[in-house]
Design a protein around this motif. Structure first.
Motif, mmCIF file in Angstrom:
data_model
loop_
_atom_site.group_PDB
_atom_site.id
_atom_site.type_symbol
_atom_site.label_atom_id
_atom_site.label_comp_id
_atom_site.label_asym_id
_atom_site.label_seq_id
_atom_site.Cartn_x
_atom_site.Cartn_y
_atom_site.Cartn_z
ATOM 1 N N THR A 130 0.847 -1.190 0.000
ATOM 2 C CA THR A 130 0.000 0.000 0.000
ATOM 3 C C THR A 130 0.882 1.239 0.000
ATOM 4 O O THR A 130 1.804 1.351 0.805
ATOM 5 C CB THR A 130 -0.908 0.008 1.240
ATOM 6 O OG1 THR A 130 -1.703 -1.172 1.216
ATOM 7 C CG2 THR A 130 -1.807 1.227 1.241
ATOM 8 N N GLY A 149 -4.482 8.075 -3.547
ATOM 9 C CA GLY A 149 -4.403 6.839 -4.312
ATOM 10 C C GLY A 149 -4.346 7.075 -5.811
ATOM 11 O O GLY A 149 -3.611 6.390 -6.531
ATOM 12 N N PHE A 175 -1.139 6.162 -8.161
ATOM 13 C CA PHE A 175 -1.343 5.250 -9.282
ATOM 14 C C PHE A 175 -0.663 5.775 -10.545
ATOM 15 O O PHE A 175 -0.004 5.017 -11.270
ATOM 16 C CB PHE A 175 -2.842 5.054 -9.528
ATOM 17 C CG PHE A 175 -3.154 4.204 -10.720
ATOM 18 C CD1 PHE A 175 -2.865 2.846 -10.727
ATOM 19 C CD2 PHE A 175 -3.730 4.764 -11.858
ATOM 20 C CE1 PHE A 175 -3.147 2.058 -11.838
ATOM 21 C CE2 PHE A 175 -4.022 3.983 -12.963
ATOM 22 C CZ PHE A 175 -3.726 2.626 -12.961
ATOM 23 N N ILE A 235 0.204 -5.452 -9.663
ATOM 24 C CA ILE A 235 -0.416 -4.162 -9.990
ATOM 25 C C ILE A 235 -1.796 -4.339 -10.613
ATOM 26 O O ILE A 235 -2.626 -3.427 -10.594
ATOM 27 C CB ILE A 235 0.495 -3.315 -10.910
ATOM 28 C CG1 ILE A 235 0.074 -1.835 -10.852
ATOM 29 C CG2 ILE A 235 0.477 -3.855 -12.331
ATOM 30 C CD1 ILE A 235 1.017 -0.889 -11.562
ATOM 31 N N THR A 265 -4.340 -3.588 -8.129
ATOM 32 C CA THR A 265 -4.381 -2.143 -7.854
ATOM 33 C C THR A 265 -5.181 -1.412 -8.927
ATOM 34 O O THR A 265 -5.965 -0.502 -8.626
ATOM 35 C CB THR A 265 -2.950 -1.577 -7.798
ATOM 36 O OG1 THR A 265 -2.227 -2.230 -6.764
ATOM 37 C CG2 THR A 265 -2.968 -0.073 -7.557
ATOM 38 N N LYS A 311 -8.902 -1.758 -8.364
ATOM 39 C CA LYS A 311 -9.390 -0.935 -7.247
ATOM 40 C C LYS A 311 -9.495 0.531 -7.654
ATOM 41 O O LYS A 311 -10.497 1.205 -7.367
ATOM 42 C CB LYS A 311 -8.469 -1.087 -6.044
ATOM 43 C CG LYS A 311 -8.974 -0.354 -4.810
ATOM 44 C CD LYS A 311 -8.119 -0.656 -3.594
ATOM 45 C CE LYS A 311 -8.661 0.049 -2.359
ATOM 46 N NZ LYS A 311 -7.852 -0.251 -1.149
#
Length: 253
Positions: A22, A42, A46, A140, A143, A146
């Motif tokens: 994280t 976030g 990213f 990834i 990720t 999300k």
């Protein structure tokens, strides 16, 4: 495989952590209101993370084209170069629009993967190439899902769409090499080593350093985002009257 597998303006400019774990202490915290929707920690991380991935996977694709000994590894290498050149172009397009500072080199952990594979050859190179890249892309991939399902920023959402297609393609071509050890790779993916933050963080670029550009191959089949086709808004956090993100005054290393 090698051991490598074992609200402030500064915060907007550059994340304090980046890696397989994280990356934000508060990933849902809004750090800027932009005309494309609110930008969270976030979201920002990213964009940086996609850029950092290309900074080591693109050159590794070039190495694979030279050192790979099987058709599967050569084909996978072509996909790395092609896909990450297009993703990188998209990152470089949207980062200044969101006032996100991009790195020019990958994290020490990621550079360690490149160093490891540079020192290998033959079957060892092919096997570690396929497994390391299957592991990192698998990490990834979660990720991306999300971010895509939660971001309210249309630029970040469009980048997530492109990254989803690219990473799935790269996962698939790694698996098609026939060299992936799924038990080991998925374990490495879901149980990453506990490394210091400094190993997981790509350093911010020195002031005035030219931005590294990943050049598309002559026969490129992947395309960067069409920014004109990305609609604004995204709902929440200020609506249509939101102003662009503020200009960053500093970076956090």
């Amino acid at each position: 495989m090698g051991g490598a597998m074992a609200l402030t303006l500064g915060a907007l400019a550059y994340p304090s952590m980046l890696g397989l774990n994280t990356v934000s202490s508060s990933p849902t915290r809004v750090i800027a209101q932009t005309q494309w929707g609110p930008l969270t920690e976030g979201d920002r991380d990213f964009v940086v993370r996609v850029r950092a991935a290309g900074l080591w996977e693109y050159p590794l694709g070039q190495i694979g084209l030279q050192k790979g000994t099987t058709k599967g590894v050569i084909e996978a290498s072509k996909h790395l170069v092609d896909g990450h050149a297009a993703l990188d172009a998209s990152c470089r397009k949207i980062a200044p629009m969101l006032n996100v500072t991009l790195p020019n080199v990958a994290s020490p952990q990621q550079e360690g993967f490149v160093t490891q594979l540079k020192g290998e050859s033959g079957k060892q190179f092919d096997t570690d190439f396929a497994n390391i890249l299957r592991m990192t892309h698998g990490s990834i991939f979660n990720t991306i899902a999300k971010i895509r399902s939660t971001t309210k920023n249309s630029l970040v959402r469009a980048l997530a769409d492109q990254a989803n297609d690219t990473v799935l393609d790269h996962i698939t071509v790694m698996e098609k090499t026939g060299l992936v050890d799924f038990d080991q790779t998925i374990f490495q993916q879901t149980t990453p080593p506990k490394l210091p933050d400094s190993d997981l963080t790509p350093p911010p670029p020195p002031a005035g350093q030219p931005q590294v550009v990943l050049t598309p191959p002559p026969n490129a089949t992947s395309s960067p985002l069409n920014i004109d086709g990305v609609t604004g808004g995204g709902g929440g956090g200020g609506g249509g009257g939101a102003s662009p993100a503020p200009s960053p005054s500093s970076t956090v290393g």
